[in-house]
Write a protein that holds these residues in place. Structure first.
Motif, PDB file in Angstrom:
ATOM      1  N   ARG A  18      25.948 -20.934 -31.070  1.00  0.00           N
ATOM      2  CA  ARG A  18      26.199 -19.424 -31.297  1.00  0.00           C
ATOM      3  C   ARG A  18      27.535 -19.250 -31.671  1.00  0.00           C
ATOM      4  O   ARG A  18      27.932 -18.418 -32.549  1.00  0.00           O
ATOM      5  CB  ARG A  18      26.202 -18.787 -29.784  1.00  0.00           C
ATOM      6  N   THR A  22      28.901 -17.110 -35.075  1.00  0.00           N
ATOM      7  CA  THR A  22      29.616 -15.928 -35.109  1.00  0.00           C
ATOM      8  C   THR A  22      30.899 -16.428 -36.085  1.00  0.00           C
ATOM      9  O   THR A  22      31.212 -15.351 -36.860  1.00  0.00           O
ATOM     10  CB  THR A  22      30.484 -16.145 -33.702  1.00  0.00           C
ATOM     11  N   VAL A 118      29.867  -8.687 -27.373  1.00  0.00           N
ATOM     12  CA  VAL A 118      28.880  -9.252 -28.472  1.00  0.00           C
ATOM     13  C   VAL A 118      27.713  -8.451 -28.103  1.00  0.00           C
ATOM     14  O   VAL A 118      26.924  -8.166 -28.870  1.00  0.00           O
ATOM     15  CB  VAL A 118      28.791 -10.589 -28.550  1.00  0.00           C
ATOM     16  N   ASP A 152      28.320 -11.537 -37.167  1.00  0.00           N
ATOM     17  CA  ASP A 152      29.521 -11.098 -36.687  1.00  0.00           C
ATOM     18  C   ASP A 152      29.116  -9.742 -36.295  1.00  0.00           C
ATOM     19  O   ASP A 152      29.723  -8.780 -36.894  1.00  0.00           O
ATOM     20  CB  ASP A 152      30.608 -11.074 -37.870  1.00  0.00           C
ATOM     21  N   ARG A 154      30.572  -8.033 -33.663  1.00  0.00           N
ATOM     22  CA  ARG A 154      31.972  -7.327 -33.456  1.00  0.00           C
ATOM     23  C   ARG A 154      32.517  -6.880 -34.691  1.00  0.00           C
ATOM     24  O   ARG A 154      33.255  -5.622 -34.894  1.00  0.00           O
ATOM     25  CB  ARG A 154      32.784  -8.401 -32.573  1.00  0.00           C
TER      26      ARG A 154
END
Length: 169
Positions: A18, A22, A118, A152, A154
């Protein structure tokens, strides 16, 4: 493009996968192979640097109301949602942005605030993939279904919040 190899305990593999997704734009799936001694695993994945097209948090949230104010707004809409009324994209966008801002207040946070941010970002991505996506300056490259947005989420929230704030403030 480059390849990343990580040697780790098998119990850490999902968390590391994870984190790689990211931190980098990854290609294909993460391959997991046991080490020769069988005690650990090796993770392999093709990757590239994430583009820097996302607005910075400072720019995206420069006109945002205070976190306390946004908590109040989000809670009021959540009560509506709990009664079975659809809350719409604005709710999910503002909630995702709020959780992103909360997670940003603790630069070393990799626990609950970041995970919640997230998760909310993925909710917004899902809405935008299936609904009325308004687009933005990078929507062809960085739309809700792009690998960059998925890697990504966010950053995607910041892009969308900056676009929304430009028309709602």
């Amino acid at each position: 493009m480059f390849e990343i190899r990580v040697i780790c305990d098998d119990t850490d593999a999902d968390r590391i996968r994870r984190a790689l997704n990211t931190a980098f734009q990854t290609y294909g799936r993460v391959n997991k192979v046991r080490t020769h001694d069988g005690k650990r695993v090796r993770l392999y994945v093709g990757a590239d640097h994430l583009p820097t097209a996302w607005p910075t948090p400072e720019k995206a949230y420069s006109t945002a109301p205070s976190i306390v104010s946004e908590i109040g707004w989000t809670c009021a809409r959540a009560r509506t949602y709990a009664r079975g009324t659809e809350v719409g994209r604005e709710y999910w966008l503002r909630k995702a942005a709020l959780l992103d801002r909360i997670a940003l207040t603790d630069a070393y946070s990799d626990g609950d605030p970041s995970e919640a941010a997230v998760e909310a970002a993925h909710q917004l991505l899902g809405i935008d993939e299936n609904g009325d996506y308004p687009g933005g300056p990078h929507w062809v490259e960085l739309g809700p279904d792009s690998s960059v947005s998925i890697a990504d989420p966010r950053g995607y929230v910041r892009q969308e919040y900056a676009i929304w704030a430009g028309t709602h403030r």
